[in-house]
Design a protein around this motif. Structure first.
Motif, PDB file in Angstrom:
ATOM      1  N   SER A 180       0.847  -1.441  -0.084  1.00 17.70           N
ATOM      2  CA  SER A 180      -0.216   0.447  -0.188  1.00 17.70           C
ATOM      3  C   SER A 180       0.822   0.899   0.039  1.00 17.70           C
ATOM      4  CB  SER A 180      -0.614   0.285   0.970  1.00 17.70           C
ATOM      5  OG  SER A 180      -1.898   1.154   1.553  1.00 17.70           O
ATOM      6  N   VAL A 181       1.150   1.928  -1.415  1.00 19.23           N
ATOM      7  CA  VAL A 181       1.592   3.583  -0.674  1.00 19.23           C
ATOM      8  C   VAL A 181       0.678   3.908  -0.685  1.00 19.23           C
ATOM      9  CG1 VAL A 181       3.243   4.282  -2.527  1.00 19.23           C
ATOM     10  CG2 VAL A 181       2.987   2.224  -3.186  1.00 19.23           C
ATOM     11  N   ARG A 182       0.998   5.016  -0.212  1.00 20.18           N
ATOM     12  CA  ARG A 182       0.811   6.788   0.669  1.00 20.18           C
ATOM     13  C   ARG A 182       1.567   8.095  -0.337  1.00 20.18           C
ATOM     14  NH1 ARG A 182      -2.776   6.705   5.934  1.00 20.18           N
ATOM     15  NH2 ARG A 182      -3.974   5.839   5.501  1.00 20.18           N
ATOM     16  N   ILE A 183       0.785   8.928   0.074  1.00 19.86           N
ATOM     17  CA  ILE A 183       1.587  10.395  -0.715  1.00 19.86           C
ATOM     18  C   ILE A 183       1.551  10.823   0.788  1.00 19.86           C
ATOM     19  CG2 ILE A 183       1.310  13.073  -1.995  1.00 19.86           C
ATOM     20  CD1 ILE A 183       0.100  11.213  -4.584  1.00 19.86           C
ATOM     21  N   ARG A 184       2.535  11.348   1.190  1.00 20.53           N
ATOM     22  CA  ARG A 184       2.182  12.043   2.505  1.00 20.53           C
ATOM     23  C   ARG A 184       3.321  12.875   2.419  1.00 20.53           C
ATOM     24  NH1 ARG A 184       4.246   6.353   5.983  1.00 20.53           N
ATOM     25  NH2 ARG A 184       5.899   6.417   5.062  1.00 20.53           N
ATOM     26  N   LEU A 185       3.705  13.069   4.400  1.00 20.04           N
ATOM     27  CA  LEU A 185       4.854  14.485   4.821  1.00 20.04           C
ATOM     28  C   LEU A 185       5.977  13.728   5.683  1.00 20.04           C
ATOM     29  CD1 LEU A 185       2.471  17.567   5.685  1.00 20.04           C
ATOM     30  CD2 LEU A 185       3.108  17.473   3.067  1.00 20.04           C
ATOM     31  N   ALA A 186       6.737  14.355   5.013  1.00 22.88           N
ATOM     32  CA  ALA A 186       8.097  14.048   5.664  1.00 22.88           C
ATOM     33  C   ALA A 186       8.814  14.897   6.517  1.00 22.88           C
ATOM     34  CB  ALA A 186       8.766  12.711   4.646  1.00 22.88           C
ATOM     35  N   ARG A 187       8.700  14.970   7.800  1.00 25.91           N
ATOM     36  CA  ARG A 187       9.169  16.020   8.676  1.00 25.91           C
ATOM     37  C   ARG A 187      10.328  16.161   8.478  1.00 25.91           C
ATOM     38  NH1 ARG A 187      10.152  18.831  12.836  1.00 25.91           N
ATOM     39  NH2 ARG A 187       9.457  20.900  13.816  1.00 25.91           N
ATOM     40  N   ALA A 245       5.506   7.003  -0.319  1.00 23.25           N
ATOM     41  CA  ALA A 245       6.388   6.002   0.758  1.00 23.25           C
ATOM     42  C   ALA A 245       4.932   4.710   0.719  1.00 23.25           C
ATOM     43  CB  ALA A 245       6.250   6.361   1.341  1.00 23.25           C
ATOM     44  N   ASP A 246       5.700   3.362   0.914  1.00 24.45           N
ATOM     45  CA  ASP A 246       5.175   2.688   1.765  1.00 24.45           C
ATOM     46  C   ASP A 246       4.699   3.119   3.774  1.00 24.45           C
ATOM     47  OD1 ASP A 246       4.145  -0.088   2.330  1.00 24.45           O
ATOM     48  OD2 ASP A 246       5.772  -1.171   1.997  1.00 24.45           O
ATOM     49  N   ASN A 247       2.673   2.805   3.033  1.00 22.37           N
ATOM     50  CA  ASN A 247       2.575   2.967   4.161  1.00 22.37           C
ATOM     51  C   ASN A 247       3.297   2.079   5.680  1.00 22.37           C
ATOM     52  OD1 ASN A 247       1.741   0.341   4.280  1.00 22.37           O
ATOM     53  ND2 ASN A 247      -0.438   1.196   5.040  1.00 22.37           N
ATOM     54  N   ARG A 248       3.716   1.283   5.206  1.00 22.85           N
ATOM     55  CA  ARG A 248       4.952   0.519   6.642  1.00 22.85           C
ATOM     56  C   ARG A 248       5.842   1.477   6.674  1.00 22.85           C
ATOM     57  NH1 ARG A 248       4.204  -5.007   3.785  1.00 22.85           N
ATOM     58  NH2 ARG A 248       5.399  -4.352   1.759  1.00 22.85           N
ATOM     59  N   ALA A 249       6.932   1.969   6.094  1.00 22.25           N
ATOM     60  CA  ALA A 249       7.945   2.770   6.532  1.00 22.25           C
ATOM     61  C   ALA A 249       7.407   3.838   7.048  1.00 22.25           C
ATOM     62  CB  ALA A 249       8.796   3.256   4.996  1.00 22.25           C
ATOM     63  N   PRO A 250       8.678   4.092   8.170  1.00 25.92           N
ATOM     64  CA  PRO A 250       8.643   5.287   8.889  1.00 25.92           C
ATOM     65  C   PRO A 250       8.321   6.619   8.634  1.00 25.92           C
ATOM     66  CG  PRO A 250      10.319   4.312   8.784  1.00 25.92           C
ATOM     67  CD  PRO A 250       9.753   3.398   8.121  1.00 25.92           C
ATOM     68  N   ARG A 251       7.767   7.736   9.431  1.00 22.41           N
ATOM     69  CA  ARG A 251       7.790   9.050   8.575  1.00 22.41           C
ATOM     70  C   ARG A 251       8.654   9.789   7.855  1.00 22.41           C
ATOM     71  NH1 ARG A 251       6.234  13.688  12.936  1.00 22.41           N
ATOM     72  NH2 ARG A 251       8.921  13.208  12.981  1.00 22.41           N
ATOM     73  N   ASP A 252       9.224   9.097   8.395  1.00 19.83           N
ATOM     74  CA  ASP A 252      11.286  10.386   7.852  1.00 19.83           C
ATOM     75  C   ASP A 252      11.893   9.135   7.179  1.00 19.83           C
ATOM     76  OD1 ASP A 252       9.528  12.486   8.707  1.00 19.83           O
ATOM     77  OD2 ASP A 252      10.735  12.367  10.451  1.00 19.83           O
ATOM     78  N   GLY A 253      11.363   8.358   7.328  1.00 19.91           N
ATOM     79  CA  GLY A 253      12.619   7.068   6.893  1.00 19.91           C
ATOM     80  C   GLY A 253      12.373   6.621   5.446  1.00 19.91           C
ATOM     81  N   ARG A 254      11.727   5.476   4.506  1.00 20.42           N
ATOM     82  CA  ARG A 254      12.873   5.258   3.308  1.00 20.42           C
ATOM     83  C   ARG A 254      11.535   6.064   2.726  1.00 20.42           C
ATOM     84  NH1 ARG A 254      12.689  -0.655   1.555  1.00 20.42           N
ATOM     85  NH2 ARG A 254      11.339  -0.792   2.248  1.00 20.42           N
ATOM     86  N   PHE A 255      11.869   6.002   1.256  1.00 13.29           N
ATOM     87  CA  PHE A 255      10.469   6.791   0.160  1.00 13.29           C
ATOM     88  C   PHE A 255      10.631   6.166  -1.237  1.00 13.29           C
ATOM     89  CE2 PHE A 255      13.042  10.319   0.881  1.00 13.29           C
ATOM     90  CZ  PHE A 255      13.166  10.700  -0.245  1.00 13.29           C
ATOM     91  N   ILE A 256       9.548   6.363  -1.452  1.00 14.39           N
ATOM     92  CA  ILE A 256       9.641   5.386  -3.706  1.00 14.39           C
ATOM     93  C   ILE A 256       9.957   7.048  -4.419  1.00 14.39           C
ATOM     94  CG2 ILE A 256       8.670   5.274  -5.346  1.00 14.39           C
ATOM     95  CD1 ILE A 256       6.818   3.416  -3.103  1.00 14.39           C
TER      96      ILE A 256
END
Length: 144
Positions: free
Chosen positions: A2-9, A23-34
């Motif tokens: 599951s992929v999300r478009i979100r904010l990474a602080r 990013a994958d929704n299981r990835a940390p908020r500020d972590g790995r992204f696509i």
């Protein structure tokens, strides 16, 4: 996946700066992204071009592929005209927890009634004063 478009602080303490990422929704908020597709700086005025910027084509492509939007991203993209704004609750649908209860409503009604009676009494007194001013008292002339 599951992929999300979100904010990474990013940014420092009390000086936030956000990257808009896919990013994958299981990835940390500020972590790995696509992929990074934009940025958002809440400290800058809204009319400044450094407030919010996104690659609209990439965002639309990811949404077409099934990427979900977080609530904040949905509001930002709706303001930018990329997606439709989600309908919010109307006042009729909002919970009435903060509405005054029975005793408070009774006190409000009593206060309104007292204010109305005071206004009526004041208006009557003004009307009497105006009537008294229009009819002058009979002047007595000394009899000779």
């Amino acid at each position: 996946m599951s992929v999300r478009i979100r904010l990474a602080r990013g940014g420092s303490k009390k000086r936030p700066f956000h990257k808009i990422v896919v990013a994958d929704n299981r990835a940390p908020r500020d972590g790995r992204f696509i992929e990074q597709i934009g940025f958002y700086n809440p400290l800058v005025e809204k009319d400044n071009p450094d407030h919010f910027r996104i690659d609209a084509e990439k965002a639309k492509a990811w949404i077409a592929k099934g990427a979900e939007l977080t609530d904040r991203m949905e509001r930002l993209l709706a303001a930018a005209g990329i997606v439709e704004a989600k309908k919010t609750k109307t006042n009729a649908e909002q919970p009435k927890k903060s509405a005054p209860k029975a005793k408070a409503l009774e006190r409000i009604r009593e206060a309104e009634e007292k204010a109305r009676e005071a206004a009526e009494a004041k208006a009557a007194a003004e009307a009497e004063a105006a009537a008294a001013a229009e009819t002058p008292a009979a002047e007595e002339t000394p009899a000779e």
